[in-house]
Design a protein around this motif. Sequence first.
Motif: not given
Length: 67
Positions: A11-24
């Motif tokens: 879940w932590l990895i999925l959250l980090m990927v989601f945040l990176l996509l959102l920032c991009g």
Amino acid sequence: MSDWTSLWYVWLILLMVFLLLLCGVSASCIRFCCRKKRLPVETFPRHPCDLTAIGIDSDSTAHSTVT
């Protein structure tokens, strides 16, 4: 099969990927909006400023009165 809620690191990895996509996506939108509102480039070149320089050497009267 293991329970998905106990795998906190997934879940932590999925959250980090989601945040990176959102920032991009946010950065791309901000960049697009700033490019759209940018002032148009001047079509004519600016005129250079005139500069006057007065040279004073060691033989001038202004230098000799000071020393």
